[in-house]
Design a protein around this motif. Structure first.
Motif, mmCIF file in Angstrom:
data_model
loop_
_atom_site.group_PDB
_atom_site.id
_atom_site.type_symbol
_atom_site.label_atom_id
_atom_site.label_comp_id
_atom_site.label_asym_id
_atom_site.label_seq_id
_atom_site.Cartn_x
_atom_site.Cartn_y
_atom_site.Cartn_z
ATOM 1 N N GLU A 84 0.864 -1.180 0.000
ATOM 2 C CA GLU A 84 0.000 0.000 0.000
ATOM 3 C C GLU A 84 0.898 1.227 0.000
ATOM 4 O OE1 GLU A 84 -3.492 -0.133 2.479
ATOM 5 O OE2 GLU A 84 -3.427 -2.320 2.571
ATOM 6 N N ARG A 85 0.340 2.380 0.243
ATOM 7 C CA ARG A 85 1.123 3.608 0.198
ATOM 8 C C ARG A 85 2.218 3.591 1.267
ATOM 9 N NH1 ARG A 85 -1.116 9.756 -0.277
ATOM 10 N NH2 ARG A 85 0.910 10.643 -0.784
ATOM 11 N N TYR A 86 3.432 3.831 0.856
ATOM 12 C CA TYR A 86 4.610 3.932 1.723
ATOM 13 C C TYR A 86 4.968 2.653 2.467
ATOM 14 C CZ TYR A 86 4.096 8.972 1.024
ATOM 15 O OH TYR A 86 3.974 10.224 0.477
ATOM 16 N N PRO A 104 7.716 -0.142 6.348
ATOM 17 C CA PRO A 104 7.867 0.986 5.421
ATOM 18 C C PRO A 104 8.687 0.617 4.185
ATOM 19 C CG PRO A 104 8.285 1.703 7.669
ATOM 20 C CD PRO A 104 8.197 0.197 7.699
ATOM 21 N N THR A 142 10.025 3.064 2.457
ATOM 22 C CA THR A 142 10.726 4.336 2.280
ATOM 23 C C THR A 142 12.216 4.249 2.573
ATOM 24 O OG1 THR A 142 10.120 4.863 4.556
ATOM 25 C CG2 THR A 142 8.709 5.737 2.817
ATOM 26 N N LYS A 169 8.274 9.169 7.210
ATOM 27 C CA LYS A 169 7.261 9.506 6.198
ATOM 28 C C LYS A 169 6.126 8.482 6.218
ATOM 29 C CE LYS A 169 7.080 10.971 1.389
ATOM 30 N NZ LYS A 169 7.867 11.217 0.178
ATOM 31 N N ALA A 170 6.488 7.199 6.252
ATOM 32 C CA ALA A 170 5.482 6.130 6.271
ATOM 33 C C ALA A 170 4.745 6.107 7.609
ATOM 34 C CB ALA A 170 6.144 4.781 6.012
ATOM 35 N N ARG A 227 4.271 8.560 9.823
ATOM 36 C CA ARG A 227 3.368 9.715 9.936
ATOM 37 C C ARG A 227 2.126 9.527 9.065
ATOM 38 N NH1 ARG A 227 5.589 15.459 8.168
ATOM 39 N NH2 ARG A 227 5.492 14.383 6.165
ATOM 40 N N TYR A 228 2.323 9.068 7.830
ATOM 41 C CA TYR A 228 1.188 8.864 6.929
ATOM 42 C C TYR A 228 0.181 7.886 7.535
ATOM 43 C CZ TYR A 228 -1.691 7.294 3.074
ATOM 44 O OH TYR A 228 -2.777 6.963 2.304
ATOM 45 N N TRP A 229 0.639 6.731 8.023
ATOM 46 C CA TRP A 229 -0.277 5.712 8.515
ATOM 47 C C TRP A 229 -0.913 6.088 9.851
ATOM 48 C CZ3 TRP A 229 -2.778 2.431 5.732
ATOM 49 C CH2 TRP A 229 -2.277 2.135 4.456
ATOM 50 N N GLN A 288 -1.822 9.155 10.540
ATOM 51 C CA GLN A 288 -2.873 10.071 10.105
ATOM 52 C C GLN A 288 -3.982 9.334 9.360
ATOM 53 O OE1 GLN A 288 -0.580 12.961 7.877
ATOM 54 N NE2 GLN A 288 0.018 14.068 9.735
ATOM 55 N N GLU A 289 -3.610 8.452 8.458
ATOM 56 C CA GLU A 289 -4.575 7.716 7.635
ATOM 57 C C GLU A 289 -5.528 6.890 8.498
ATOM 58 O OE1 GLU A 289 -6.379 6.184 4.091
ATOM 59 O OE2 GLU A 289 -5.155 7.958 4.455
#
Length: 186
Positions: A41-43, A61, A63, A70-71, A73-75, A77-78
């Protein structure tokens, strides 16, 4: 309750069984024990685990180690997961091979993955499970050491260590950091 469990490592077959990828190895062991598989999935690669009324998002991650934040923080928030429900699993050369140490906060200790997470989350107050990989390397050879595979004797011991770490992850999500630290930091 939801938790993000981020195992740190580097993507790619050349890093698969290296010391720096022990965070990935813990999540792989946990997922295999629950008959789960990861999806890209994303990152990163993600597996979703339900355990005793808790939802755990397992993140590996994509990344690379130095950009793990980056990964993470994204997850966070997601999935709308508070930082206090984050557990990062990482290698630690300051601990003897096989030793586990859970902390609820702390410095990055020179670890670039933790440094990046701290920078992007703007806090060092998140739980981390440090996995001892030893420090049997000549001065100036740290990078080569962490990117090297475990030796034959360590590989024999690794399954039990990964099982113990997987149990610590589930304990963190069910009984909390303090009781988990009391149980697993010995």
């Amino acid at each position: 309750m939801k938790y993000l469990i981020a195992g740190l490592g580097n993507p790619g077959n050349e890093y698969l069984m290296t010391r720096h990828n022990i965070g990935f190895m813990v999540l792989d062991r946990l997922a295999a024990g629950k008959e789960l598989s990861f999806t890209t999935e994303r990152y990163g690669d993600i597996a979703r685990l339900s355990h005793r009324g808790r939802k755990l998002i397992l993140l590996k991650p994509s990344t690379y180690m130095n950009l793990s934040g980056k990964a993470v923080r994204y997850w966070l928030q997601e999935e709308k997961i508070p930082v206090e429900n984050l557990l990062v699993i990482t290698d630690d050369i300051a601990l003897p091979f096989g030793k586990l140490r859970l902390r609820t906060k702390g410095s990055h200790g020179g670890h670039n993955g933790l440094r990046n997470i701290e920078e992007l989350l703007q806090t060092n107050e998140y739980a981390r499970l440090r996995m001892g990989i030893g420090n049997d390397f000549p001065k100036g050879q740290q990078a080569d050491y962490v990117l090297s595979p475990f030796n034959d004797e360590e590989q024999k011991q690794l399954p039990a260590i990964l099982d113990k770490a997987a149990q610590a992850v589930l304990s963190f999500a069910t009984i909390g950091a303090t009781q988990t630290m009391n149980q697993f930091n010995r």
